[in-house]
Enzyme design. Structure first.
Site, PDB file in Angstrom:
ATOM      1  CG  ASP A 113      -3.080 -47.126  14.966  1.00  0.00           C
ATOM      2  OD1 ASP A 113      -3.833 -46.167  14.714  1.00  0.00           O
ATOM      3  OD2 ASP A 113      -3.408 -48.312  14.770  1.00  0.00           O
ATOM      4  CG  ASP A 256       0.409 -58.583   5.044  1.00  0.00           C
ATOM      5  OD1 ASP A 256      -0.275 -59.518   5.533  1.00  0.00           O
ATOM      6  OD2 ASP A 256       1.555 -58.316   5.438  1.00  0.00           O
TER       7      ASP A 256
END
Length: 751
Positions: A113, A256
């Site tokens: 990224d 997550d």
């Protein structure tokens, strides 16, 4: 198991008897009841949380991996990165190439990224995939979801940039997917470096990593209820399961936590395998640790706000309870602040938050306190005890409490920041801005203790005396946690660029056509420290052959010499390895299982040892070891003549012109007794008495016993030590250094 059950039941009964006693008999009258009710509320919440914790640790799972099927799955390994150093990424990617899984079924991807050219070149060098995207929308979750549009594997592995998988990672996890409802397999996040509690408090591996309680104990307990939390890394997913929930969850910075819960709500089975199959870097500074935990806490609140476990369809009752327990946990810092403040209200302002006698407290609180402490240590397999929980909670409570309140009431946006890894610092730093709350509470606690002692010395009625004693004990207990938290705020410098691992491997050193055998003391990515029985001169550049799990060859450079209790040690820095040898070396370093004892509290890891170790080793200034030649501890008597700086040049010329005459003439002058502490090729350290003055730049002549030669050097430092001087000397040339080393070894003058 029976002892475990009896301990848990006894502790539960003692805890709830104590809570009942608190509710019925200890609340004060008047306006003090406001503060007392606040404290009682915190205690009741803590008792509920503890009850659920006991239920979790009662019978944790201990899974054994199923064998792999004949028809293997295709697997994509996704390494998510944003701004981590390329050196860290390279280790993880190289370790992925070491995975023991058929290459035709395995595809490795760096998901960058940060859109960095150097990362693309790294992927090209390692011959693995490289993915990037034009924006950073939804941070890590968006990065992984973008990767899903490019990969086709039946299983996928998510790894953080610093998490180095062991070769058997897939062999130990993939077999669970023979069961069709398994959505993901989570393994512990373990760390090969010391966290800040281990490092800053000089505890090393005598205490486990602070995260081990959750990663090794709580996760195994949650597994029994199909409530394993996806930890963001070190996990294997079934691709079809991820697709069924629309990819990794977005709209929260803890994707997550949300992703795992959504999969369980879909009816999927999740698995926790309690084996260390990947290791990474723990946060390496107090500011980074607090930023990480604040992000986790605020992200959990965001997730619950968007997907409330009490309302979301598909979760079982126990799953809902466990996810709400995770949510409530992040408010425990506020409770800790209340616990610290409560006794001070009485000692300083006379506001009682607890209306009881000493005998009542000993009868109801003490059994609960003792039993809960035993349960904590025994039933977590010595991963944690009360003292260390007190330290961890006290250290993080002020910063996390404020952040949680901000998230709860303001919903202020949180920019996603990657936790820095692999950061080294060269100097001690005190994070005063982070420990100001602790300093304030410490000052108030000291004031409260002084006032309490003054009341006791004045003499008062028995009831007041007992109340003061109760609150004094309470304040001292809190004060210990505050002091350790402030000690933690002194950040030790991390002088090493890479971590060292203690390994004792046979090694052969080739130097100047001679082979020397020794053993390694420790090894790292770019060097090693070796132990030799005798101080044998080594050339600056040399070749090494190391016999570990595999045989490795290195070209290296000597970077320092030093003493060792068993002989002589040398630090060697490796020259860069080619890619094939680098992958093999990464497998050697990170491919072995850590010792089980590294996940347990060691004997003596208590409050007393913390203070002893800290004040024994703490320094304001740290100097790197840069000794460039062998140093031999000698402690032998000698004769010393100090030479003024103005005469040193003449002495050097005389010695060069006629060495024998020079030796004879100098020995006839008045020399004074001294002692040589240690000797190296470059110089020595002397202790000399009856010296009026000595300063850097002066000359020194040293005569060794039973040896004809006189050794000449320059003073580099001189420190008064009682009636003696401790003098550091550099020889006038390397020939002198070699001469003294040869003389010492040939005459066996080392004591």
């Amino acid at each position: 198991m029976m002892i475990r059950v009896l301990l848990l039941l006894s502790s539960l009964i003692a805890m709830w008897v104590y809570i009942g006693w608190r509710i019925l008999y200890t609340l004060p009258n008047g306006y003090a009841i406001i503060f007392a009710m606040l404290l009682l509320l915190v205690e009741v919440i803590e008792a509920i949380q503890s009850t659920i914790f006991y239920l979790i640790i009662f019978d944790p799972t201990d899974r054994q991996p199923p064998s792999l099927p004949d028809q293997l799955w295709t697997v994509d390994v996704l390494i998510a990165t944003y701004n981590e150093p390329v050196e860290i990424l390279k280790k993880t990617a190289a370790a992925c190439k070491n995975l023991d899984y058929p290459s035709e079924f395995l595809h490795i991807w760096i998901c960058d990224d940060g859109r960095r050219e150097e990362v693309r070149l790294l992927a090209e060098e390692l011959e693995i995939g490289y993915l990037t995207r034009p924006s950073n929308e939804h941070a890590k979750a968006g990065n992984l979801n973008h990767a899903l549009t490019h990969i086709k594997g039946e299983l996928l592995v998510t790894l953080d940039a610093d998490m180095i998988p062991k070769p058997e990672f897939l062999k130990r996890t993939a077999g669970f997917f023979k069961f069709h409802r398994v959505a993901f397999v989570q393994t512990p996040q373990s760390f090969y470096n010391e966290d800040i509690f281990q490092f800053n408090l000089f505890q090393n591996r005598s205490i486990p990593n602070e995260q081990d309680l959750f990663m090794r104990v709580i996760q195994a307990g949650r597994d029994r209820f199909n409530a394993v939390i996806y930890a963001g890394s070190n996990a294997v997913f079934r691709r079809s399961a991820i697709d069924s929930i629309g990819g990794f969850a977005t709209g929260t910075i803890t994707e997550d936590f949300a992703t795992g819960m959504l999969l369980q709500a879909k009816g999927y089975r999740t698995v926790f395998l309690n084996e260390v199959l990947a290791e990474g870097l723990a946060t390496e500074s107090l500011p980074d640790l607090l930023k990480q935990r604040i992000r986790w806490g605020r992200g959990t609140i965001q997730t619950v706000r968007k997907w409330n476990p009490l309302c979301i369809e598909g979760l079982s009752l126990m799953q809902r309870i466990l996810y709400m327990t995770s949510f409530v946990y992040w408010y425990s810092g506020i409770g800790k602040m209340i616990f610290i403040s409560a006794p001070l209200l009485f000692l300083i302002f006379g506001i009682p938050v607890l209306n009881t006698t000493l005998s009542g407290l000993l009868g109801f609180w003490l059994p609960h306190f003792i039993l809960s402490g035993i349960v904590f240590r025994v039933c977590t397999n010595k991963v944690r005890d009360r003292f260390w929980s007190h330290v961890y909670d006290t250290a993080m409570a002020p910063a996390i409490s404020w952040a949680i309140l901000v998230e709860t009431f303001t919903r202020k946006p949180i920019p996603f920041r990657v936790t820095p890894k692999g950061v080294t610092a060269g100097q001690t730093k005190f994070h005063k801005e982070l420990v100001i709350p602790h300093l304030v509470f410490l000052a108030i606690s000291v004031l409260g203790i002084i006032i309490g002692l003054f009341i006791l010395l004045q003499g008062t009625d028995q009831q007041v005396k007992e109340s003061v004693l109760i609150n004094l004990f309470w304040s001292v207990y809190n004060l210990i946690g505050l002091v350790v938290s402030i000690m933690l705020g002194w950040e030790r410098p991390r002088m090493r660029n890479t971590e060292r691992f203690e390994r004792s491997y046979k090694i052969v050193v080739e130097t100047e056509g001679v082979e020397i055998s020794g053993t390694t003391i420790n090894i790292s990515e770019d060097g090693c420290r070796i132990l030799l029985n005798h101080p044998i001169p080594l050339s600056k550049s040399l070749k090494l052959i190391m016999y570990g799990q595999e045989t490795h060859e290195f070209q290296g450079t000597i970077v320092h010499f030093d003493l060792h209790p068993e002989g002589f040690q040398a630090g060697i820095q490796f020259e860069p390895l080619n890619l094939r040898d680098y992958q093999r070396w990464i497998r050697e370093l990170y491919g072995t299982q850590p010792e089980k004892t590294s996940f347990q509290l060691q004997r003596g890891s208590n409050s007393i040892s913390v203070f002893l170790e800290y004040f024994k080793h703490f320094q304001f200034l740290y100097r790197p070891k840069n000794r460039k030649s062998q140093r031999i501890k000698t402690n032998i008597d000698c004769q010393v003549q100090l030479l003024p700086a103005v005469t040193l040049l003449a002495v050097e010329e005389a010695a060069a012109a006629n060495f024998d005459s020079f030796n004879r003439d100098l020995r006839m002058t008045a020399m004074r007794p001294g002692e040589i502490h240690d000797v190296s090729l470059q110089g020595c350290q002397l202790r000399v008495g009856n010296v009026r003055t000595c300063k850097p730049g002066d000359g020194v002549a040293v005569a060794l016993p039973h040896i004809y030669q006189i050794l000449i050097g320059r003073v580099v430092y001189a420190q008064p030590s009682g009636k003696e001087f401790l003098i550091g000397v550099n020889w006038i040339d390397e020939i002198t250094g070699r001469r003294v080393m040869e003389v010492l070894m040939s005459n066996n003058l080392r004591r």
